[in-house]
Design an enzyme around this catalytic site. Structure first.
Site, PDB file in Angstrom:
ATOM      1  N   LEU A   1     -30.178  12.115   8.826  1.00 47.00           N
ATOM      2  CA  LEU A   1     -30.347  10.945   9.680  1.00 47.00           C
ATOM      3  C   LEU A   1     -31.809  10.526   9.771  1.00 47.00           C
ATOM      4  O   LEU A   1     -32.731  11.324   9.525  1.00 47.00           O
ATOM      5  CB  LEU A   1     -29.820  11.244  11.077  1.00 47.00           C
ATOM      6  CG  LEU A   1     -28.312  11.472  11.232  1.00 47.00           C
ATOM      7  CD1 LEU A   1     -28.006  11.894  12.656  1.00 47.00           C
ATOM      8  CD2 LEU A   1     -27.526  10.226  10.842  1.00 47.00           C
TER       9      LEU A   1
ATOM     10  N   LYS B   1      15.570  -9.548  -0.080  1.00 52.63           N
ATOM     11  CA  LYS B   1      15.499  -8.853  -1.369  1.00 52.63           C
ATOM     12  C   LYS B   1      16.522  -7.725  -1.452  1.00 52.63           C
ATOM     13  O   LYS B   1      17.277  -7.616  -2.422  1.00 52.63           O
ATOM     14  CB  LYS B   1      14.088  -8.320  -1.585  1.00 52.63           C
ATOM     15  CG  LYS B   1      13.027  -9.415  -1.642  1.00 52.63           C
ATOM     16  CD  LYS B   1      11.628  -8.852  -1.759  1.00 52.63           C
ATOM     17  CE  LYS B   1      11.183  -8.146  -0.506  1.00 52.63           C
ATOM     18  NZ  LYS B   1      11.109  -9.045   0.669  1.00 52.63           N
TER      19      LYS B   1
ATOM     20  N   SER C   1     -29.183   8.249   2.474  1.00 52.59           N
ATOM     21  CA  SER C   1     -28.050   8.372   1.531  1.00 52.59           C
ATOM     22  C   SER C   1     -26.792   8.838   2.256  1.00 52.59           C
ATOM     23  O   SER C   1     -26.360   9.980   2.091  1.00 52.59           O
ATOM     24  CB  SER C   1     -28.388   9.309   0.374  1.00 52.59           C
ATOM     25  OG  SER C   1     -28.999  10.503   0.798  1.00 52.59           O
TER      26      SER C   1
ATOM     27  N   ASP D   1      11.673 -10.081   4.864  1.00 49.27           N
ATOM     28  CA  ASP D   1      12.914 -10.680   5.388  1.00 49.27           C
ATOM     29  C   ASP D   1      13.415 -11.858   4.569  1.00 49.27           C
ATOM     30  O   ASP D   1      14.211 -12.663   5.067  1.00 49.27           O
ATOM     31  CB  ASP D   1      12.742 -11.126   6.854  1.00 49.27           C
ATOM     32  CG  ASP D   1      12.602  -9.950   7.800  1.00 49.27           C
ATOM     33  OD1 ASP D   1      13.132  -8.873   7.478  1.00 49.27           O
ATOM     34  OD2 ASP D   1      11.955 -10.112   8.850  1.00 49.27           O
TER      35      ASP D   1
END
Length: 632
Positions: free
Chosen positions: A467, A35, A540, A32
């Site tokens: 897991l 531009k 991983s 605002d």
């Protein structure tokens, strides 16, 4: 004036303006700050709008405008419906216009922080930046950020446009304070020039004409300055010749040319050129275009170069001036702007694209990040969205580059996420790391194949992922025991064991997990080179790191074993009591609980241990090795 007369007048103006050269500039600053309104005013006052465009603007102003009964010039730029509805700029909008003295290409860039990447895109090709500041708000964080990015992108000239002076009663004291505040931050960046100008884009004050309301200001109007400013935009022609090869053109059996755009310097028929990567030399026999052959070509020209001899050149190579070659290295320092919602993880494998060169790359060290409020350097382990930092990068293969300060086109790159294909960072190369040029691999007489031959086996990495509680370590241990009992040479890398020594300095943040797997991948590769069958048992959690390890070794040497079990089964087993601790809040960043796990998409083996014994699972792995012929 009839539109035919307008068209003739435009052609005449373009001819006269072309003698001065083209100025590429951007407008930037906080949201605002005006531009889009400024550029709309420039287009309107330059008298380049046709009558139907003006009528459309009047209609749109009544529907979407924010300026009462006046025309809302911002609507000339905010082309997306979302932009008009929200009254903001989202995408980069380019506009072309000219005056009697010069041609212009202007990029209207968004002010919202979330669209900073779009602002950087506009700045990457600009010669000048107009930094707008709302006179009511003064210098804001986004003002500082955009100023730094403009400078970082190589823009040497800035205009501080203090806008909306009408809303502060055209008071000089307010303008002087903003200029003083801004110069404190711009002064440390090394712009060639910073020109402050008080304006009102809505009413045209000090845009083309001087404003009586700002009679205390005795500097140039904005357009006077834009028409007169001298930039280095044409210096590319005086730089060393650079030609990234985009395409090998085989138009017929007797034609082989190399298509691309001249990134810097110039070249003529008969000139010698060098292939940056191989160092091989050749001469230019033809410079081919769709409109016929040229005697010479310069920066920005799209041409096909034909050489006087056959040498090995492919897409991604670079033809250069023999006496002024670029750096060719796989390690360098760079300043990067992080553009992703997901944090930067040093050690993670990304794709680096520099011109037509594409190669896997990783950030090996993040030296510091920037405080956009003070421009101070702060220690950092990662970068968040829109943060700026200086880092060291390593690429899978050497690339040819110049310092960004010397050649924008051949000194910049982007980083791409390997799974989403989204651009996550833009970078500017600062310098090649000297160690990259002084370290060379030594070819040993006894290599991997000879070591494997002595052991009567083929080396491989068995990568067990899953897991906690799924059974990775248990199965890997049984596999190694079965291999050892049959006389195979093995080694086992296990997550908990490795953290006792090599990785004892790492925690469990995402960044530490990435570095953990990077180190393990390097160690596993060394054991592979020794001719061993290596079992690796690691959660991983990220696909990108598992893929990074896979790509470090030859095809067929990395076997991903997804040890799968439902989360509730893993929790029931909980052999180490970790899930219970995570649930009690005693462990943070625990995979499967409050940290994500990315399942393998195409593992070589997928073993569900919910209804299978560990011994049966180990036999499946052994059978796979036999089927692949890895056990001799």
């Amino acid at each position: 004036m009839p539109e035919g007369d307008i068209a003739r007048e435009l052609r005449d103006r373009l001819t006269r303006a072309g003698e001065r050269g083209v100025l590429r500039f951007i407008t930037c600053g906080s949201v605002d700050d005006g531009k889009s309104t400024l550029i709309g005013r420039l287009l309107f006052d330059s008298k380049l709008l046709f009558e139907d465009q003006i009528r459309r603007l009047e209609q749109d102003s009544k529907k979407h405008g924010t300026t009462g009964d006046d025309m809302d010039f911002a609507l000339l730029l905010d082309g997306l419906e979302a932009e008009r509805e929200q009254g903001i700029t989202i995408d980069v909008a380019y506009r072309f216009f000219n005056t009697e003295k010069r041609k212009f290409i202007v990029a209207d860039t968004p002010g919202h922080e979330q669209y900073t990447r779009n602002m950087a895109t506009g700045a990457s090709t600009a010669d000048l930046a107009i930094i707008l500041v709302d006179a009511r708000k003064g210098v804001l964080t986004q003002t500082r950020r955009h100023t730094y990015i403009a400078n970082m992108m190589g823009i040497r000239h800035a205009v501080l446009a203090v806008n909306k002076m009408d809303l502060v009663g055209h008071k000089q004291a307010i303008y002087d304070q903003i200029v003083s505040d801004y110069m404190k931050i711009a002064g440390v960046l090394g712009f060639a020039s910073v020109t402050p100008i008080p304006i009102s884009a809505r009413f045209g004050d000090n845009i083309f004409e001087r404003s009586a309301a700002l009679d205390w200001y005795d500097g140039p109007t904005l357009m006077d300055h834009l028409e007169a400013v001298e930039t280095s935009a044409d210096d590319n022609a005086d730089k060393p010749f650079r030609f990234p090869v985009q395409w090998v053109n085989r138009a017929g059996s007797d034609f082989r040319g190399f298509a691309g755009t001249v990134a810097g310097g110039k070249v003529a028929q008969g000139d010698p050129v060098r292939v940056a990567h191989s160092g091989k030399l050749a001469g230019i026999s033809r410079i081919v275009t769709a409109d016929g052959d040229l005697d010479n070509a310069g920066a920005g020209d799209a041409v096909t170069l034909v050489l006087d001899r056959e040498i090995d050149i492919a897409r991604g190579d670079m033809l250069v001036a023999p006496k002024a070659p670029p750096d060719v290295s796989d390690q360098f320092a760079a300043e990067i702007l992080w553009m992703s919602d997901e944090k930067l993880h040093p050690g993670r494998s990304y794709l680096l694209k520099a011109g037509c060169q594409i190669t896997p790359a990783s950030v090996t060290r993040l030296k510091h990040k920037l405080d956009v409020n003070t421009y101070a350097k702060a220690p950092a382990e990662t970068l968040d969205l829109n943060e700026i930092g200086v880092c060291q990068l390593s690429t899978a293969k050497p690339i040819a580059f110049d310092r960004y300060a010397d050649q924008r086109e051949t000194g910049s790159f982007i980083l791409i996420d390997r799974f989403s294909n989204q651009t996550v960072a833009g970078g500017m190369i600062q310098f090649s790391l000297r160690r990259a040029a002084n370290i060379h691999a030594y070819a040993m007489d006894v290599d991997k194949s000879r070591r494997a031959e002595l052991k009567h086996q083929k080396p491989a990495i068995l990568w067990f992922t899953g897991l906690s509680g799924a059974g990775k370590s248990t199965i890997a241990n049984l596999v190694e025991r079965k291999l050892a009992s049959s006389g195979r040479h093995t080694y086992s890398l296990d997550g908990d064991n490795v953290r006792q020594g090599l990785n004892r300095d790492l925690g469990f943040t995402d960044a530490d997990r990435v570095e953990n797997i990077r180190r393990i991948g390097e160690v596993a590769k060394l054991f592979l080179d020794a001719g061993l069958i290596v079992t690796c048992s690691f959660i991983s959690p990220f696909r990108s790191e598992r893929r990074m390890v896979r790509e470090q070794v030859d095809a067929g040497e990395f076997i991903e074993v997804f040890v799968d079990a439902p989360l509730n089964v893993c929790i029931e087993r909980d052999p180490k009591g970790l899930y219970a601790k995570a649930k009690a809040g005693k462990i943070k960043n625990f995979t499967g609980f409050d940290s994500p796990y990315e399942e393998p998409q195409e593992p070589e083996l997928h073993i569900n241990t919910a209804d299978m014994t560990a011994d049966a699972a180990a036999e499946i792995v052994i059978d796979e090795l036999v089927k692949r012929g890895l056990l001799g």
